[in-house]
Design a protein around this motif. Structure first.
Motif, PDB file in Angstrom:
ATOM      1  N   LYS A 155     -11.916   5.804 -18.084  1.00 15.66           N
ATOM      2  CA  LYS A 155     -13.209   6.151 -18.630  1.00 15.66           C
ATOM      3  C   LYS A 155     -13.957   7.312 -17.707  1.00 15.66           C
ATOM      4  CE  LYS A 155     -17.744   4.840 -20.708  1.00 15.66           C
ATOM      5  NZ  LYS A 155     -17.695   5.390 -21.721  1.00 15.66           N
ATOM      6  N   ASN A 156     -14.148   8.426 -18.254  1.00 12.93           N
ATOM      7  CA  ASN A 156     -14.880   9.552 -17.667  1.00 12.93           C
ATOM      8  C   ASN A 156     -14.120  10.073 -16.368  1.00 12.93           C
ATOM      9  OD1 ASN A 156     -17.153   9.457 -19.480  1.00 12.93           O
ATOM     10  ND2 ASN A 156     -18.112   7.841 -18.046  1.00 12.93           N
ATOM     11  N   MET A 157     -12.757  10.178 -16.256  1.00 12.77           N
ATOM     12  CA  MET A 157     -11.895  10.333 -15.398  1.00 12.77           C
ATOM     13  C   MET A 157     -11.786  12.063 -15.365  1.00 12.77           C
ATOM     14  SD  MET A 157     -11.498   7.706 -13.572  1.00 12.77           S
ATOM     15  CE  MET A 157     -10.405   8.080 -12.566  1.00 12.77           C
ATOM     16  N   GLY A 250     -22.403  -2.892 -12.344  1.00 16.37           N
ATOM     17  CA  GLY A 250     -21.714  -3.329 -13.612  1.00 16.37           C
ATOM     18  C   GLY A 250     -20.688  -2.635 -14.255  1.00 16.37           C
ATOM     19  N   HIS A 251     -20.848  -1.247 -13.951  1.00 20.37           N
ATOM     20  CA  HIS A 251     -19.708  -0.328 -14.739  1.00 20.37           C
ATOM     21  C   HIS A 251     -18.327  -0.593 -14.069  1.00 20.37           C
ATOM     22  CE1 HIS A 251     -23.660   1.267 -15.478  1.00 20.37           C
ATOM     23  NE2 HIS A 251     -23.159   2.443 -16.127  1.00 20.37           N
ATOM     24  N   THR A 252     -17.798  -0.928 -13.135  1.00 24.71           N
ATOM     25  CA  THR A 252     -16.487  -1.057 -12.505  1.00 24.71           C
ATOM     26  C   THR A 252     -15.911  -2.153 -13.471  1.00 24.71           C
ATOM     27  OG1 THR A 252     -16.982  -0.449 -10.373  1.00 24.71           O
ATOM     28  CG2 THR A 252     -15.107  -1.563 -10.808  1.00 24.71           C
ATOM     29  N   PHE A 253     -16.671  -3.277 -13.650  1.00 23.70           N
ATOM     30  CA  PHE A 253     -16.062  -4.168 -14.735  1.00 23.70           C
ATOM     31  C   PHE A 253     -16.162  -3.630 -16.133  1.00 23.70           C
ATOM     32  CE2 PHE A 253     -17.267  -7.007 -11.019  1.00 23.70           C
ATOM     33  CZ  PHE A 253     -16.168  -7.656 -10.754  1.00 23.70           C
ATOM     34  N   GLY A 254     -17.288  -2.968 -16.255  1.00 18.71           N
ATOM     35  CA  GLY A 254     -17.723  -2.675 -17.608  1.00 18.71           C
ATOM     36  C   GLY A 254     -16.585  -1.705 -18.338  1.00 18.71           C
ATOM     37  N   HIS A 255     -16.342  -0.659 -17.446  1.00 20.32           N
ATOM     38  CA  HIS A 255     -15.279   0.444 -17.804  1.00 20.32           C
ATOM     39  C   HIS A 255     -13.819  -0.297 -18.134  1.00 20.32           C
ATOM     40  CE1 HIS A 255     -17.509   3.924 -15.769  1.00 20.32           C
ATOM     41  NE2 HIS A 255     -18.247   3.632 -16.889  1.00 20.32           N
ATOM     42  N   ALA A 256     -13.615  -1.243 -17.276  1.00 21.82           N
ATOM     43  CA  ALA A 256     -12.257  -1.872 -17.621  1.00 21.82           C
ATOM     44  C   ALA A 256     -12.238  -2.491 -18.971  1.00 21.82           C
ATOM     45  CB  ALA A 256     -12.036  -3.000 -16.390  1.00 21.82           C
ATOM     46  N   ASP A 317      -2.437 -13.016 -17.955  1.00 22.00           N
ATOM     47  CA  ASP A 317      -3.018 -12.811 -16.726  1.00 22.00           C
ATOM     48  C   ASP A 317      -4.350 -11.912 -17.026  1.00 22.00           C
ATOM     49  OD1 ASP A 317      -3.544 -12.460 -13.948  1.00 22.00           O
ATOM     50  OD2 ASP A 317      -2.014 -11.245 -13.452  1.00 22.00           O
ATOM     51  N   ASN A 318      -5.323 -12.473 -17.523  1.00 24.57           N
ATOM     52  CA  ASN A 318      -6.610 -11.694 -17.507  1.00 24.57           C
ATOM     53  C   ASN A 318      -7.132 -11.071 -16.378  1.00 24.57           C
ATOM     54  OD1 ASN A 318      -8.852 -10.894 -19.456  1.00 24.57           O
ATOM     55  ND2 ASN A 318     -10.113 -12.200 -18.181  1.00 24.57           N
ATOM     56  N   ALA A 319      -7.147 -11.871 -15.413  1.00 27.68           N
ATOM     57  CA  ALA A 319      -7.873 -11.211 -14.289  1.00 27.68           C
ATOM     58  C   ALA A 319      -6.895 -10.147 -13.596  1.00 27.68           C
ATOM     59  CB  ALA A 319      -7.922 -12.289 -13.194  1.00 27.68           C
ATOM     60  N   GLY A 320      -5.706 -10.387 -13.850  1.00 27.17           N
ATOM     61  CA  GLY A 320      -4.946  -9.383 -13.320  1.00 27.17           C
ATOM     62  C   GLY A 320      -4.740  -7.825 -14.122  1.00 27.17           C
ATOM     63  N   ARG A 321      -5.193  -8.066 -15.241  1.00 28.26           N
ATOM     64  CA  ARG A 321      -5.424  -6.802 -16.300  1.00 28.26           C
ATOM     65  C   ARG A 321      -6.445  -6.217 -15.682  1.00 28.26           C
ATOM     66  NH1 ARG A 321      -3.588  -2.396 -18.322  1.00 28.26           N
ATOM     67  NH2 ARG A 321      -4.478  -1.853 -20.119  1.00 28.26           N
ATOM     68  N   TYR A 322      -7.511  -6.985 -15.704  1.00 32.15           N
ATOM     69  CA  TYR A 322      -9.107  -6.438 -15.325  1.00 32.15           C
ATOM     70  C   TYR A 322      -8.767  -5.659 -13.754  1.00 32.15           C
ATOM     71  CZ  TYR A 322     -12.421  -8.444 -18.372  1.00 32.15           C
ATOM     72  OH  TYR A 322     -13.127  -8.705 -19.418  1.00 32.15           O
ATOM     73  N   LEU A 323      -8.055  -6.268 -12.729  1.00 33.45           N
ATOM     74  CA  LEU A 323      -7.858  -5.591 -11.552  1.00 33.45           C
ATOM     75  C   LEU A 323      -6.888  -4.554 -11.806  1.00 33.45           C
ATOM     76  CD1 LEU A 323      -7.020  -8.710  -9.454  1.00 33.45           C
ATOM     77  CD2 LEU A 323      -8.768  -7.122  -8.798  1.00 33.45           C
ATOM     78  N   GLU A 324      -6.046  -4.331 -12.606  1.00 29.64           N
ATOM     79  CA  GLU A 324      -5.204  -3.107 -12.683  1.00 29.64           C
ATOM     80  C   GLU A 324      -5.885  -1.941 -13.386  1.00 29.64           C
ATOM     81  OE1 GLU A 324      -1.400  -1.875 -15.490  1.00 29.64           O
ATOM     82  OE2 GLU A 324      -2.486  -3.598 -16.200  1.00 29.64           O
ATOM     83  N   LEU A 325      -6.939  -2.170 -14.397  1.00 26.38           N
ATOM     84  CA  LEU A 325      -7.841  -1.221 -14.831  1.00 26.38           C
ATOM     85  C   LEU A 325      -8.749  -0.750 -13.836  1.00 26.38           C
ATOM     86  CD1 LEU A 325      -8.005  -2.849 -18.608  1.00 26.38           C
ATOM     87  CD2 LEU A 325      -7.012  -0.490 -17.828  1.00 26.38           C
ATOM     88  N   MET A 326      -9.412  -1.569 -13.110  1.00 27.56           N
ATOM     89  CA  MET A 326     -10.175  -1.391 -12.033  1.00 27.56           C
ATOM     90  C   MET A 326      -9.777  -0.412 -10.881  1.00 27.56           C
ATOM     91  SD  MET A 326     -12.935  -4.448 -12.043  1.00 27.56           S
ATOM     92  CE  MET A 326     -12.109  -5.832 -11.701  1.00 27.56           C
ATOM     93  N   ASP A 329     -10.536   3.178 -11.386  1.00 26.38           N
ATOM     94  CA  ASP A 329     -11.979   3.333 -11.206  1.00 26.38           C
ATOM     95  C   ASP A 329     -12.291   4.477 -10.233  1.00 26.38           C
ATOM     96  OD1 ASP A 329     -14.806   2.822 -10.203  1.00 26.38           O
ATOM     97  OD2 ASP A 329     -14.849   2.470 -12.114  1.00 26.38           O
ATOM     98  N   LYS A 330     -13.100   5.529 -10.538  1.00 26.78           N
ATOM     99  CA  LYS A 330     -13.504   6.436  -9.781  1.00 26.78           C
ATOM    100  C   LYS A 330     -14.002   6.073  -8.294  1.00 26.78           C
ATOM    101  CE  LYS A 330     -16.407   8.466 -12.566  1.00 26.78           C
ATOM    102  NZ  LYS A 330     -16.249   7.528 -13.644  1.00 26.78           N
TER     103      LYS A 330
END
Length: 367
Positions: A155-157, A250-256, A317-326, A329-330
């Motif tokens: 997001k917003n990259m 909150g945006h790092t988690f939110g953008h993921a 692997d929910n946490a793994g997917r979050y980490l991958e997306l985060m 992050d900018k």
């Protein structure tokens, strides 16, 4: 007749500008009196907002511009992309707009972000004005000069820092905002308390019901205080080399969440709401705040009508997917995720955290 309740100034030397806050400002020609003269203006809106407010804005601007063009974009976060951005360039070029043309962003954060990016890019920069019609845009995205579009991977990259000439926050337009969109805006209001001003956080606890009821005095105070805090931060760090990053609480988690669910499934403010709970829980596990603080924040977010649990992005692997997306992050540096944490109530910091701890937080905060 309009009434300017407040005016907040973003102090950036020759790029300084005012944020006007009050009732009836959008349709009042006096709101735009300080803008430089030009022969042409372009109003960029979307198919939801334009039928409500484009005619009123056009009439207010009629005495300032010989020609006023309009462009109505498709509505929704899923359209915040290259293809939609190109429509703005097409309109500017087909109407032979010059570098003095003033571009007006009439809408929420998506319209404001894309219009600002187009203004920053067209002829290497033309004047633009933010006329935000959502609470989220009034307290956050229209202020500070961040402009961008989304990429499928983040997001917003893709965007630029480009300041508007003026921001006109008409509180009356919030009466037509759907309840879900209004709640999404409250997420960006709430964030200012934990990162900067716990007295404001206390005020929000006392006045959340009044805000949800659209009480004008409460709204005016919430928008003004949010803009004051953001104005101070942006004045210190316009291009987010340090301090400004705290606005992304909150945006790092939110953008993921937004990217993982598909843009538009969760509203930005909904992702930020759940993301603030995760960031607060991470802060607690890092020993920076206590459980009482996390519970207070959780309850306030819940009262605002926002989710306090993140969605499952990957059943395996929910946490793994979050980490991958985060990691996209900018704020990430060399693949290391940097989180905005609460370093004691009313004070924020940007820190890294072990993946193992972040996994624990995600597992505890998702449903």
């Amino acid at each position: 007749m309009s009434q300017i309740d407040q005016a907040v100034t973003i102090e950036l030397a020759e790029r300084s500008y005012r944020i006007l806050i009050g009732d009836g400002l959008l349709a009042d020609a006096a709101s735009y009196a300080g803008l430089p003269r030009a022969s042409t203006a372009l109003i960029v809106s979307n198919t939801t907002v334009a039928p409500l407010y484009a005619d009123a804005l056009r009439e207010a601007l009629a005495g300032r511009y010989t020609q006023i063009h309009e462009l109505h974009l498709p509505d929704g976060e899923e359209h915040k992309n290259w293809q939609t951005l190109q429509l703005i360039f097409d309109s500017l070029l087909s109407n032979t707009c010059d570098r003095k043309t003033t571009v007006f962003a009439l809408g929420g954060g998506v319209v404001g972000d894309m219009t600002g990016f187009a203004a920053a890019s067209y002829m290497r920069g033309v004047p633009f004005v933010q006329v935000p019609t959502t609470l989220l845009a009034q307290v956050d995205s229209s202020v500070g000069g961040k402009t961008a579009i989304n990429h499928p991977l983040g997001k917003n990259m893709i965007g630029a820092f480009y300041q508007p000439q003026l921001v006109v926050c008409d509180l009356a337009v919030l009466d037509t905002l759907p309840a879900r969109e209004f709640s999404a805006g409250l997420a960006e209001v709430i964030k200012y308390g934990p990162i900067s001003d716990m007295a404001f956080f206390d005020w929000l606890e006392r006045n959340m019901d009044a805000l949800i009821a659209h009480d004008r005095d409460a709204l005016a105070h919430a928008v003004r205080r949010s803009c004051e805090i953001k104005a101070w931060v942006v004045g210190q760090d316009e291009k987010e080399t340090g301090l400004r990053a705290i606005l992304n609480f909150g945006h790092t988690f939110g953008h993921a969440i937004e990217a993982g669910m598909g843009y538009g499934v969760w509203l930005h403010g909904e992702g930020v709401g759940a993301g603030m709970v995760m960031a607060a829980e991470l802060s607690r596990r890092l020993g920076l705040v206590d459980g009482e603080f996390v519970a207070r924040l959780n309850l306030l977010i819940q009262r605002a009508g926002l989710p306090t649990k993140g969605p499952i992005l990957d059943a395996a692997d929910n946490a793994g997917r979050y980490l991958e997306l985060m990691r996209i992050d900018k704020k990430s540096e060399a693949g290391e995720i940097r989180f905005v944490v609460i370093d004691g109530p009313g004070k924020a910091a940007v820190r890294a955290a072990p993946d193992s701890l972040v996994r624990e937080v995600i597992d505890a905060c998702c449903a």
